[in-house]
Design an enzyme around this catalytic site. Structure first.
Site, short mmCIF file in Angstrom:
data_model
loop_
_atom_site.label_atom_id
_atom_site.label_comp_id
_atom_site.label_asym_id
_atom_site.label_seq_id
_atom_site.Cartn_x
_atom_site.Cartn_y
_atom_site.Cartn_z
N ARG A 1 -6.73 10.45 0.07
CA ARG A 1 -6.56 10.95 -1.30
C ARG A 1 -7.92 11.10 -1.98
O ARG A 1 -8.12 12.00 -2.77
CB ARG A 1 -5.64 10.02 -2.08
CG ARG A 1 -4.17 10.19 -1.68
CD ARG A 1 -3.29 9.06 -2.23
NE ARG A 1 -3.42 7.86 -1.44
CZ ARG A 1 -3.32 6.62 -1.90
NH1 ARG A 1 -3.11 6.43 -3.20
NH2 ARG A 1 -3.42 5.58 -1.11
N HIS B 1 0.87 -1.18 0.00
CA HIS B 1 0.00 0.00 0.00
C HIS B 1 0.90 1.23 0.00
O HIS B 1 1.86 1.28 0.75
CB HIS B 1 -0.89 -0.03 1.25
CG HIS B 1 -2.01 0.96 1.22
ND1 HIS B 1 -1.80 2.31 1.33
CD2 HIS B 1 -3.35 0.79 1.09
CE1 HIS B 1 -2.98 2.93 1.27
NE2 HIS B 1 -3.93 2.03 1.13
#
Lengths: 245, 604
Positions: free
Chosen positions: B256, B236
């Site tokens: 995000r 990740h």
């Protein structure tokens, strides 16, 4: 940057135990659980500790740090007095298994005594519901609970009076509140709260709210509204009168 | 001779995360007598950590979404190595599974018209993730747990499973011990569902909890089941990098999705510098367009920060290696900047990302509404796993099923965020249903008592060696170090060969592992057992990664940096050989049906 620090850890089982001192190196940013792991890996491989996510999300590593119920993974050493030994003990409200690990299975059994979620029929023909965000938010606070059981640990009714057979404790009152205030739920738990779960035992000292790592306003937002429902149902003189008539 | 306490079930589920609980509920609803064995307490499994949401084409926010778009996104994300049947079923059934959760009490965030709200996420064309702030996994596991406790499912918490037992090639149950007292237990069952999750702990920097030592993968492997796609480990892109003690803890992609941007130390949004061809048309070409996308503008394309995880992770590594990283070896993830665009940005961030706010405040003394976070890649997810039939989730061993992270296929070479929680629901449900059917059609199989005793005896060896044996914690640490350095995000033949050598050495040390104390809640003992599983999985990852001489999805080979169309026709399968050695082989993909091929073409 490392410096030695001493941890006074309770070692024992249901038959009894003693505090044992361990000195280990600690560094900036470390939490209590890091130190316990270091001691376990280097000095006491059979030291029993329960942990899982190490990020404050699973609620497994509950213990008492310098006498205060805390998640070990979220307790930074920089917030403790490191000039004296850091005292680590298992939670007091539950039976000890070994060292820092307690038997919390009672919580899982007690939860089953609370009536399950029962939704109203769906609002739309496709089997879905329409709920407003504001109605969701009140309950979402309760659903943040990570079941660390620190609130149960600090609750006088459980910790001092050992009323586990009669009282479900703050965690499960929060659970009951989440169900009772759920916008879709149709079940009625008010009578159970009074007669089976003995919500009346709680005298709102707010100790549970103060130790909650998720900052759930346990007493004000969950327990008091439930108490009000109980009072409303069973002790309101006007309603009683109406019932008689 | 060690005594075993015996239990009998139609269906035994190993693991109590999302997939395990969903499987147990389904099997139980199908009339099976169900037992669940889990490594931790109920409700603590790694599902609890999932933050972003559940991907399902509900089309509540964007009515252009449907199963065909979701299917295509999943296949593209996996670079077409996916088991297409699973990708199809997943896309079709996820919406129903989400609605089912709501009917069981889950409370998702809402749209203005009162439907389940959906958010943007990397690789998903439209806002698709049903979510509850950034604690969706907790909502999901608690809902399944609270629903399940009223169904008569028996749960054995805090147990270690040592071995799957077979009868003439068919599964007959499992044996292990309870950690509280160290008592041996035998769970005899007509069908077994593995739902043990992943194996993130074989790496040093990981978002996974301690439990994820690849137990299910190793159990299946030893039972003769085939594993697949083991080279594809997802790193990740955004884990915490500082303080050291919290390195690896996940920072949700939701940051995000809500408008957070990645910058290097020069303040540059470096994600704009490298956009893969496969995604060029879907990606914003200006910061302005990217921002509009995160705010729900349907005409805007997504910002490059929301490209697939493998790509974002490699871009971060590139910046760090080029000396443009943050002070503690990561890059900056900034959500605080949105205050330039939104009124009351501080409240907005706290409401949308409460656990992130909390996590940084408490663990790093940092207020994400004011300052950028420092982030870097962390081992997160195993795309590979037990090779299963797409419909039933049965492995190559009759009666043995696998669902969730422990199974392979749905995600191909790279998983999209949000597709994990939906995977757990869709395939947990299928595994539960088909396991219950298998149990109806087959009686209890016989237990090999000799093997049972041998398993118990082997589990107790570390006590015989005592504290003079090798320290299991140290072996685990050394393995994590080796895998991190030699079989990590950027791979090369020579380093992986070296890793195989190290794994061999560590195996010899593991055979000499010794522990102090007794069998009651002895973490040292549990670690000694875990290490055996971790070694098998590490070897499988390394051998598969060595064989695949190309870069695709999560696998990046410095010595073969390009994608190779020829390799796009194969999965890699790992299996225990008759001589005890690990067999690794290419296995051709099943060709897509014409119908699904047409769907992919149409969505291009």
């Amino acid at each position: 940057m490392g410096a030695p620090a001493t941890f006074r850890i309770w070692r024992g089982d249901p038959a009894g135990g003693v505090f044992q001192d361990y000195t280990t190196q600690v560094e900036e940013g470390m939490v209590v659980l890091d130190a316990v792991h270091r001691i376990q890996a280097q000095q006491a491989p059979d030291l029993a500790v329960r942990w899982n996510c190490k990020a404050g999300k699973c609620g497994s590593c509950s213990a008492e740090v310098n006498g205060i119920p805390k998640l070990m993974c979220m307790t930074r050493l920089s917030n403790l007095n490191m000039n004296a030994p850091v005292i680590l003990e298992p939670m007091h409200a539950f039976p000890v298994i070994r060292d820092l690990v307690t038997d919390v299975s009672w919580n899982f059994r007690a939860k089953k005594t609370i009536k399950a979620f029962k939704p109203r029929p769906p609002d739309a023909p496709d089997g879905t519901w329409r709920i407003q965000q504001t109605d969701v938010e009140r309950v979402q606070e309760f659903r943040k609970c990570i079941e660390c059981f620190l609130c149960q640990d600090v609750c006088h009714v459980l910790r001092e009076h050992r009323k586990h057979d009669e009282f479900i404790g703050p965690r499960l009152l929060v659970y009951a509140a989440a169900l009772e205030m759920h916008p879709l739920d149709t079940e009625d738990r008010v009578s159970d709260l009074r007669h089976i779960h003995n919500i009346g035992y709680c005298n709102i000292t707010t100790c549970c709210r103060q130790v909650c790592p998720e900052s759930i306003t346990i007493t004000e937002n969950a327990i008091i509204p439930l108490k009000e429902r109980v009072v409303d149902r069973f002790f309101d003189p006007m309603k009683r009168l109406f019932r008689i008539l | 001779m060690p005594e075993f306490q015996r239990f009998f079930y139609d269906v035994l589920v190993i693991g109590a995360g999302g997939a395990g609980l969903r499987a147990a509920i389904e099997a139980s609803a199908g009339g099976a007598r169900v037992g669940v064995v889990c490594k931790s307490l109920l409700g603590k499994a790694h599902t609890v950590m999932a933050e972003g949401g559940i991907a399902a084409a509900l089309a509540n926010v964007d009515d252009r979404d449907n199963w065909r778009v979701h299917f295509t996104d999943t296949m593209r994300g996996g670079q077409y190595l996916n088991n297409w049947r699973m990708a199809e079923l997943h896309a079709k059934e996820a919406p129903q599974c989400v609605r089912e959760l709501e009917a069981w009490g889950a409370l998702f965030d809402r749209t203005a018209d009162g439907k389940i709200l959906q958010r943007n996420f990397g690789g998903h064309r439209y806002p698709r993730l049903a979510h509850v702030g950034d604690r969706t996994g907790l909502e999901m596991i608690r809902t399944l747990q609270d629903h399940g406790i009223h169904m008569g499912i028996e749960v054995h918490m805090e147990c270690t499973v040592l071995r799957l037992l077979l009868d003439g090639g068919r599964v007959a149950g499992a044996c292990g011990y309870d950690r509280e007292k160290g008592r041996f237990l035998l769970w005899q069952a007509k069908a077994v569902v593995l739902a043990t999750g992943g194996t993130g702990r074989v790496y040093k920097v990981s978002s996974n909890s301690w439990e994820y030592t690849g137990d299910g993968l190793a159990l299946a492997y030893r039972a003769g089941a085939e594993l697949q796609d083991m080279e594809f480990v997802q790193f990740h892109p955004t884990g915490m990098v500082w303080p050291i003690s919290v390195r690896g803890i996940l920072v949700t992609e939701g940051v995000r999705g809500e408008g957070g941007v990645l910058r290097n130390r020069e303040g540059r949004r470096f994600m704009f510098d490298d956009i893969p061809d496969l995604y060029k048309e879907q990606t914003a070409d200006s910061e302005e367009e990217g921002w509009r996308y995160t705010q729900g503008d349907k005409k805007a394309r997504r910002p490059p920060e929301l490209l697939t995880r493998d790509h974002v992770a490699r871009c971060i590594i590139r910046e760090v290696k080029a000396g443009r990283g943050s002070p503690h070896g990561g890059v900056f993830l900034d959500i605080a900047w949105i205050k330039d665009r939104l009124p009351k940005a501080e409240e907005h961030i706290k409401r949308k990302l409460p656990s992130m706010y909390h996590q940084f405040k408490q663990l790093a003394d940092l207020d994400i509404t004011r300052e950028p976070m420092e982030v870097g890649p962390t081992t997160h997810y195993m795309m590979g796993g037990v090779r299963v039939d797409g419909d039933s989730q049965m492995s190559t061993v009759p009666g043995l099923f696998a669902a969730g992270e422990v199974a392979a296929g749905l995600h191909g070479s790279n998983r999209l965020g949000g597709n994990s929680l939906s995977d757990l629901l869709v395939f947990g449900r299928r595994a539960g249903r088909y396991a219950a059917e298998f149990a109806k059609a087959n009686g209890l199989a016989a237990i090999d008592e000799t093997e049972l005793q041998a398993t118990a005896a082997a589990a107790l060896y570390p006590f015989e060696r005592g504290p003079d044996g090798e320290n299991p914690y140290q072996i685990q640490y050394d393995l994590q170090e080796a895998m991190q350095n030699l079989v990590g995000i950027v791979r090369i033949e020579s380093e992986m060969q070296q890793a195989l050598g190290e794994i061999g050495n560590l195996r010899q040390r593991a055979d000499r592992a010794g522990i102090a104390g007794n069998r009651e809640y002895n973490n040292g003992w549990h670690t000694a057992i875990d290490v055996g599983n971790m070694l098998i999985v590490s070897e499988a990852i390394t051998r598969a990664a060595l064989l695949r001489k190309e870069s695709r999805g999560a696998q990046f080979r410095e010595d073969f940096p390009a994608k190779d169309a020829e390799w796009g026709k194969f999965n890699i399968v790992v299996k225990l050989g008759a001589d005890g050695a690990m067999l690794v082989a290419k296995r051709g993909l099943t060709p897509l049906t014409a119908e699904l091929q047409a769907v992919i073409e149409e969505m291009k």
